[in-house]
Every structure is written in C-alpha cells, then in structure tokens.
Design an enzyme around this catalytic site. Structure first.
Site, mmCIF file in Angstrom:
data_model
loop_
_atom_site.group_PDB
_atom_site.id
_atom_site.type_symbol
_atom_site.label_atom_id
_atom_site.label_comp_id
_atom_site.label_asym_id
_atom_site.label_seq_id
_atom_site.Cartn_x
_atom_site.Cartn_y
_atom_site.Cartn_z
ATOM 1 N N LYS A 265 -25.200 -67.223 58.810
ATOM 2 C CA LYS A 265 -24.831 -67.412 57.400
ATOM 3 C C LYS A 265 -25.824 -66.716 56.491
ATOM 4 C CE LYS A 265 -22.606 -69.277 53.907
ATOM 5 N NZ LYS A 265 -22.386 -70.673 53.546
ATOM 6 N N HIS B 129 -20.567 -78.854 55.419
ATOM 7 C CA HIS B 129 -21.981 -79.244 55.401
ATOM 8 C C HIS B 129 -22.065 -80.685 55.897
ATOM 9 C CE1 HIS B 129 -23.189 -75.732 52.962
ATOM 10 N NE2 HIS B 129 -21.957 -75.848 52.510
ATOM 11 N N HIS C 73 -22.146 -66.323 51.705
ATOM 12 C CA HIS C 73 -21.996 -66.940 50.384
ATOM 13 C C HIS C 73 -22.037 -65.773 49.403
ATOM 14 C CE1 HIS C 73 -22.558 -70.289 47.400
ATOM 15 N NE2 HIS C 73 -22.747 -69.191 46.667
ATOM 16 N N HIS D 120 -15.833 -74.417 57.478
ATOM 17 C CA HIS D 120 -17.010 -74.409 56.575
ATOM 18 C C HIS D 120 -17.273 -75.840 56.134
ATOM 19 C CE1 HIS D 120 -19.337 -72.267 53.180
ATOM 20 N NE2 HIS D 120 -19.650 -73.566 53.136
ATOM 21 N N HIS E 241 -15.529 -69.569 50.769
ATOM 22 C CA HIS E 241 -15.061 -70.287 49.564
ATOM 23 C C HIS E 241 -14.688 -69.366 48.407
ATOM 24 C CE1 HIS E 241 -19.339 -69.761 48.909
ATOM 25 N NE2 HIS E 241 -19.679 -70.780 49.655
ATOM 26 N N ASP F 254 -15.744 -76.594 52.700
ATOM 27 C CA ASP F 254 -17.037 -76.581 52.007
ATOM 28 C C ASP F 254 -17.409 -77.981 51.543
ATOM 29 O OD1 ASP F 254 -19.436 -75.595 51.131
ATOM 30 O OD2 ASP F 254 -18.652 -74.709 49.298
HETATM 31 O O1 DOR Z 1 -21.518 -76.278 45.948
HETATM 32 C C1 DOR Z 1 -22.078 -75.958 46.975
HETATM 33 N N1 DOR Z 1 -22.785 -76.858 47.696
HETATM 34 N N2 DOR Z 1 -21.997 -74.704 47.379
HETATM 35 C C2 DOR Z 1 -22.725 -74.251 48.412
HETATM 36 O O2 DOR Z 1 -22.643 -73.088 48.703
HETATM 37 C C3 DOR Z 1 -23.649 -75.144 49.129
HETATM 38 C C4 DOR Z 1 -23.255 -76.541 48.988
HETATM 39 C C5 DOR Z 1 -24.343 -77.519 49.428
HETATM 40 O O3 DOR Z 1 -24.922 -77.313 50.489
HETATM 41 O O4 DOR Z 1 -24.578 -78.478 48.702
HETATM 42 ZN ZN ZN Z 2 -20.940 -74.271 51.723
#
Ligand code: DOR
Ligand code: ZN
Length: 372
Positions: free
Chosen positions: A121, A35, A158, A33, A193, A266
């Site tokens: 997702k 980003h 999520h 996971h 998460h 995450d």
């Molecule tokens: O804190 C977070 N930031 N939780 C998420 O689910 C998405 C992530 C983001 O993309 O910034």
């Molecule tokens: Zn995330």
C-alpha cells in the site's frame, strides 16, 4: 376471510411470491479494503463484518505500520486470534498488505511476498490517518515498486496529493499514476476508494491492469450529507465525499459492468470521542452496514434486475476483485432477509455508518457455500 388464514395461503399465489421475495441469496461480497486496527478495536472490527464478507484485504496503517516481515507475522497473529473468537463460518478470509515506506529494500519485499501478502500500500506522506511516514513520490520507492512488479504483487494506492486543495486532491494525483503505469508496464495497480468523476474516467481509459475500489459511502452520500445542514463527523473521510455528479459517475461505474471496479468498504473505525471532537479523525465505520445499504441502494436504482444472478452490481460486490487479484472465484453465499432494522447508535464505542437509520435488508448469519 381473514388475511392470514391457511386457505388464503393455499389458494392465492400472491402471499407465496411475497414469501419468496423475502430472502435473497447472493455471492458473499469480498471487501478489498478494510481497516481492522489493533487490540479491542480489532476485535470489534472483525465482529462487525462477521458473516457479511468472504475475503477481505487488510490495510497496514497500524501503529507501528505493517511494513516488515516481523510486523506482518505479529499483526497476522493478532488478526487470526481475533477471528478465532468468531464461529468458523462467520470469519471470512483475511488477505494481507504491507505499507510501503521510504528506504524499504527489494529483499524485504521478496520476503513479504513469500509470506503471502497480496499487495503493498502506497500512502503519500501526510495524505491520511497514520501516513506521516509515507513516501513523497513514487521515485523515492522505485526499488520497492520494481520488486513488486517482479513478484506480481498488486500496488494499492491512496491516490491523493495532500498539497492540493481538499476537493482536488484525487484528480491532481492522477498524472502521477499515469507516469507510474508507463514506468512499470507489468505492475498491477489499484486506485483505492474512488471519489471523483475524473478518476472513474481515468480508470475506464487505463490499461487492463488498472483497477479501482469504490466504497459504500462514496456511492451513498455527497458533501451535502456530510456538511449541508450541520457537520456529521461520522461521514468525514479521506478522500472527502464529493458532489452528486461525482457520485453519479461512481454509480455508473458499478452499473457499467466493467470488471475493473470492485467493492472495498474502507471501513475505518475510530472511537466516538475521536470523531465527535475538534480535530475529527477521518474514516467511516462502514463494515456493519455497507453490504445491506448497497443492496438497498442498487435495488432502488435498478430494480430487481440489480439483484439477479450475474448482475453488474453483484459482480462488483464479488467476482471482479477475485479476477483482478487472481484469487479463487467467490464460493461462499450470503443470505439477506427483507426485514427492516434500525442501525445501532454505537457498536463498541464506534458510531457505524447510517447509525439510527432504518435499512431494508438484513444479512443472515451463517455462511452457505456454492454447490458447484
Ligand atoms: O478516511 C480514511 N480513514 N481514509 C483513509 O485513507 C484511512 C482511514 C483510516 O485509517 O482511518
Ligand atoms: Zn483506507
């Protein structure tokens, strides 16, 4: 006799043992996971995790989202271009996801599956960053879920109800997941998460096809760290950090050896200016430090046995997720050296998790491969 003399080293075993203990080699963690964002941020993000993770599951909440074949191909090209700037042994292997949107059709899901995505997702509308366009219920995207079940794609969730009080959002969402699991009896589901003891119990009691990721920050910190003395925006994330009791349940889930819990950082970078402001963006930039911080944490909690081959902790980092997702067992190796280092205050305009802190273990660049 001076301590560092050759005689000492040759005649006394202790320094040699110390020397061996300076390095550990572990299966390269898979981060299920992460980003990576777009543009320059993407280039920073892949550099931040380089050489520390094997496979990594790339989240689709970009702008515009990765929610069509066309967008997937474009985003994949962008990610591959960023990875190509790294030495081959440091790149790791991206695994792709798509974002489930209302109105999406089964044939679109099939096309995405054929192009190699491994998961779709589900972001409840308004639950987190760039989720305003998400579905309001699982019923709203029944056609997509049916198609995912048929094609064997994993549903990544999520799991927060954005209408519930902040602290209850995750556990309030669990009944929806329960209904989903009985409605789609062959769908593999990952709750992302985990942050709360109730969710840990829910996963433990659920079917084998239910798994969960756990982040380093939810294992390391509680609400007290985020706002007990003053507010630390760099620990503000969704789902929010919870109590010491919740954190303990997460740590026990890792140590339980259950193969249904696995690592997902995450890591969610936001520019410093979007974190240190009135409307703080949620997300922890964990990629640079998650793995060494977890090695240190679990060594402290469980002693050297935590780092022994095949330990529950090491399978949490690499192995459990491969089995769940049906991808090859981890085959790369990661070396860490026991050497104190101070986490930089900023990496490319983003403040990393544990900025300014001293960590005990440092990953060594340069992937090795298991001989078997
Ligand atoms: O804190 C977070 N930031 N939780 C998420 O689910 C998405 C992530 C983001 O993309 O910034
Ligand atoms: Zn995330």
């Amino acid at each position: 006799m001076s301590v560092g003399s050759a005689v000492d080293v040759q005649t006394q075993p202790k320094p040699l043992v110390m020397q061996e203990a300076e390095f550990i080699e572990i299966p390269m963690p898979d981060d299920m996971h992460v980003h990576l964002r777009q543009g320059d941020m993407l280039r920073h993000a892949v550099r931040a995790q380089a050489g520390q993770v094997g496979r990594f599951l790339v989240m689709p909440n970009t702008l515009p989202p990765v929610s069509s074949l066309e967008r997937l191909v474009a985003y994949r090209d962008e990610v591959e271009r960023a990875l190509a700037e790294l030495p081959p042994e440091a790149r790791g292997e991206p695994l792709y996801t798509f974002k489930i949107l209302p109105g999406m059709r089964a044939d679109e899901v099939l096309a995405l599956a054929q192009t190699g995505v491994v998961a779709g997702k589900y972001y409840p509308a308004g639950a987190t960053t760039n989720a305003a366009d998400g579905p309001r219920s699982f019923e709203e995207v029944a056609e997509v879920l049916e198609a995912m079940q048929e094609t064997g794609l994993v549903l990544s969730i999520h799991g927060e109800d954005p209408d519930a009080p902040v602290f209850e959002r995750e556990r309030t969402f669990l009944p929806q997941v329960e209904r989903l699991l009985s409605r789609y009896p062959r769908l593999r589901v990952v709750l992302e998460h985990l942050s709360d003891a109730a969710s840990v119990e829910f996963v433990q009691q659920g079917p084998e096809r239910l798994g969960a990721t756990i982040t380093a920050h939810h294992l390391l910190f509680t609400l007290e760290d985020m706002m007990g003395s003053s507010f630390n925006p760099h620990l503000y994330c969704k789902p929010v950090l919870k109590t010491a009791r919740d954190r303990e349940a997460l740590r026990m889930a890792v140590l339980s050896g259950s193969h249904r819990f696995f690592f997902g950082s995450d890591s969610a970078p936001h520019p410093k200016a979007k974190k240190e402001c009135a409307a703080t963006a949620s997300g922890v930039f964990a990629a640079p430090t998650a793995v060494p911080a977890l090695v240190e944490l679990f060594e402290t909690l469980g002693g050297p046995a935590s780092l022994a081959p095949g330990s529950a902790f090491l399978r949490f980092l690499a192995g459990n997720s491969a089995a769940f997702y049906g991808i090859p067992a981890p085959y790369r190796r990661l070396t860490l050296v026991r050497r104190q280092w101070v986490v930089p205050a900023e990496i490319g305009d983003v403040v990393p998790m544990l900025a300014g802190h001293t960590l005990a273990w440092q990953p060594v660049r340069g992937t090795r491969y298991a001989s078997a």
